[in-house]
Scaffold this active site. Structure first.
Site, PDB file in Angstrom:
ATOM      1  N   HIS A 310      20.993 -50.426 -30.279  1.00 46.46           N
ATOM      2  CA  HIS A 310      22.189 -50.258 -31.108  1.00 46.46           C
ATOM      3  C   HIS A 310      21.761 -50.025 -32.548  1.00 46.46           C
ATOM      4  CE1 HIS A 310      26.091 -51.051 -32.994  1.00 46.46           C
ATOM      5  NE2 HIS A 310      26.615 -50.833 -31.813  1.00 46.46           N
ATOM      6  N   ASP A 368      28.083 -50.753 -24.409  1.00 47.11           N
ATOM      7  CA  ASP A 368      28.503 -49.489 -23.792  1.00 47.11           C
ATOM      8  C   ASP A 368      27.972 -49.348 -22.367  1.00 47.11           C
ATOM      9  OD1 ASP A 368      29.866 -48.385 -26.096  1.00 47.11           O
ATOM     10  OD2 ASP A 368      27.899 -48.199 -27.011  1.00 47.11           O
TER      11      ASP A 368
END
Length: 434
Positions: A310, A368
């Site tokens: 991320h 995600d």
């Protein structure tokens, strides 16, 4: 904002006089240097592509510590909210700064529920789209069109109007997202039901039909609710900054949220969970994972590992742990543990958590990765993943927009530039141009 006793001094090597800037202290996180008088004092701007070192606003809504892997909504850790609160309580918190008591929650839920219907003429908007239109394209158009129907709440300087618009957006987004799905499937729209919770209502509008009663599955509803909580806000990301920038011009809230949806559509932002699932489909089967991992490690292959790592979280994404729990609950509830796609996902997760290449680079599975698997298990098509994200993030966008409008220091956004084009030149007559 609290002014620090310290000041930042900018000095120059060309003999120009140095200049002092005040430093502000946040309640947590880095201090910021107030450079608003930089141009007036020096004739110079700062250069910060992507605004990686620039605080564009002060905010009391969401705090992220990427190194610690910490996400707070109004001071509450996301881990506690996802376990001890539902999405409606989270919405109330983001809007009103505090968690509701039982009476406040009941009143808030009732108000939202009573606004879930959309104007009947909205059906004609959908008919203007092709059936295979991307849901995000449809949402940009239909959310922006809401301003055409609700002239009674467009005065952004009236706090009551802002509250009404916030409620309308939170309430109508699930209806519009579900309508975009039903339209793509050629199925009749399902009207919302006032006796169902926010997430259960959405599930029914998505997967119910007029021929039979929809059976609510509490495990699946809770999974969707958790997805919404985990994606509700994420500080000053690209889409939130877009909403704030659009709002700084005085644009109405429906237009601002439509702008946020357009930004979220980008694959580098809201499309990440869609990309993660598409990656799994491209790998195809568990026995092809080693070949895929080898390509990921080869810098010249161009193959990327989607759904891992991320930009903000340099440690484990705090949302990912919670989404992982939900992922396994949903797969077990639906008996999908042996489904080839989900077996592949879990095998890839195991390798990424153990392989030194990924561990040393802190390429952990992010939210995600798991939310894409959960949504797929729920029956949500990949093209609608970002639409679900938009539904969740609407509360964050509207809370951030509301905060910006209320900020006395708010000005229309106007980033500066380092100009590297031609200097002044003359326009020659057409017959004299080379």
């Amino acid at each position: 904002m609290n002014t620090s006793d310290n000041k930042a001094t900018l000095s120059f090597t060309d003999g120009s006089p140095s200049i002092d800037f005040p430093i502000y202290e946040g309640t947590v996180g880095p201090d910021v240097i107030d450079i608003r008088k930089l141009y007036a004092g020096t004739g110079k701007f700062t250069y910060d592509p992507g605004f990686m070192s620039t605080a564009a606003c002060n905010s009391s809504i969401t705090y992220i510590d990427g190194d610690k892997g910490e996400l707070l909504y109004r001071g509450y850790p996301i881990e506690q909210l996802a376990v001890n609160a539902d999405f409606m309580e989270t919405c109330y918190l983001l809007l009103h700064s505090e968690l509701p008591n039982a009476e406040q929650k009941s009143k808030f839920v009732t108000t939202v529920t009573q606004h879930t219907m959309v104007h009947e003429q909205m059906q004609f908007f959908f008919r203007g789209f092709r059936r295979d239109a991307h849901p995000m394209s449809v949402l940009v158009g239909t959310v922006g069109a809401l301003a055409s129907f609700y002239h009674d709440s467009l005065d952004i300087n009236d706090p009551v109007h802002r509250d009404v618009s916030a409620i309308r957006l939170i309430a109508k987004m699930p209806t519009l997202v579900a309508m975009s799905y039903k339209y793509s499937m050629g199925q009749p729209f399902m009207y919302p039901r006032n006796d169902l919770s926010y997430s259960a209502n959405f599930m029914r509008m998505m997967f119910g039909n007029p021929c039979e009663e929809y059976k609510v599955n509490d495990v699946l509803v809770r999974a969707l609710d958790r997805i919404l909580i985990l994606h509700a806000d994420h500080e000053q990301n690209a889409s939130t900054s877009t909403v704030r920038l659009a709002g700084s011009s005085g644009a109405n809230p429906f237009a601002c949220i439509a702008a946020g949806i357009a930004c979220l559509w980008g694959p580098a932002h809201g499309g990440a969970n869609e990309a993660a699932l598409n990656m799994l489909k491209e790998i195809g089967s568990v026995d092809k994972i080693p070949e895929f991992i080898a390509k990921v490690k080869d810098k010249n292959s161009g193959v990327k590992l989607m759904g891992f790592g991320h930009r903000v979280y340099k440690n484990f994404d705090p949302r990912a742990k919670l989404m992982r729990e939900t992922c396994y609950e949903v797969l077990e509830e639906l008996g999908l543990q042996d489904d080839p796609l989900f077996k592949l996902a879990m095998a890839l997760e195991k390798i990424a958590l153990e392989d030194e290449y990924f561990v040393s680079r802190k390429l952990y599975p992010n939210v995600d990765f798991y939310s894409g698997i959960v949504q797929s298990a729920l029956g949500i098509p990949v093209s609608l993943f970002t639409g679900i994200f938009a539904m969740a993030r609407t509360i964050g966008w509207i809370a951030q927009w509301n905060e910006m409008i209320s900020d006395p220091e708010q000005k229309i956004g106007r980033p500066r530039q380092l100009f590297v084009g031609s200097t002044t030149r003359d326009v020659l007559p057409l017959d004299e141009r080379a």
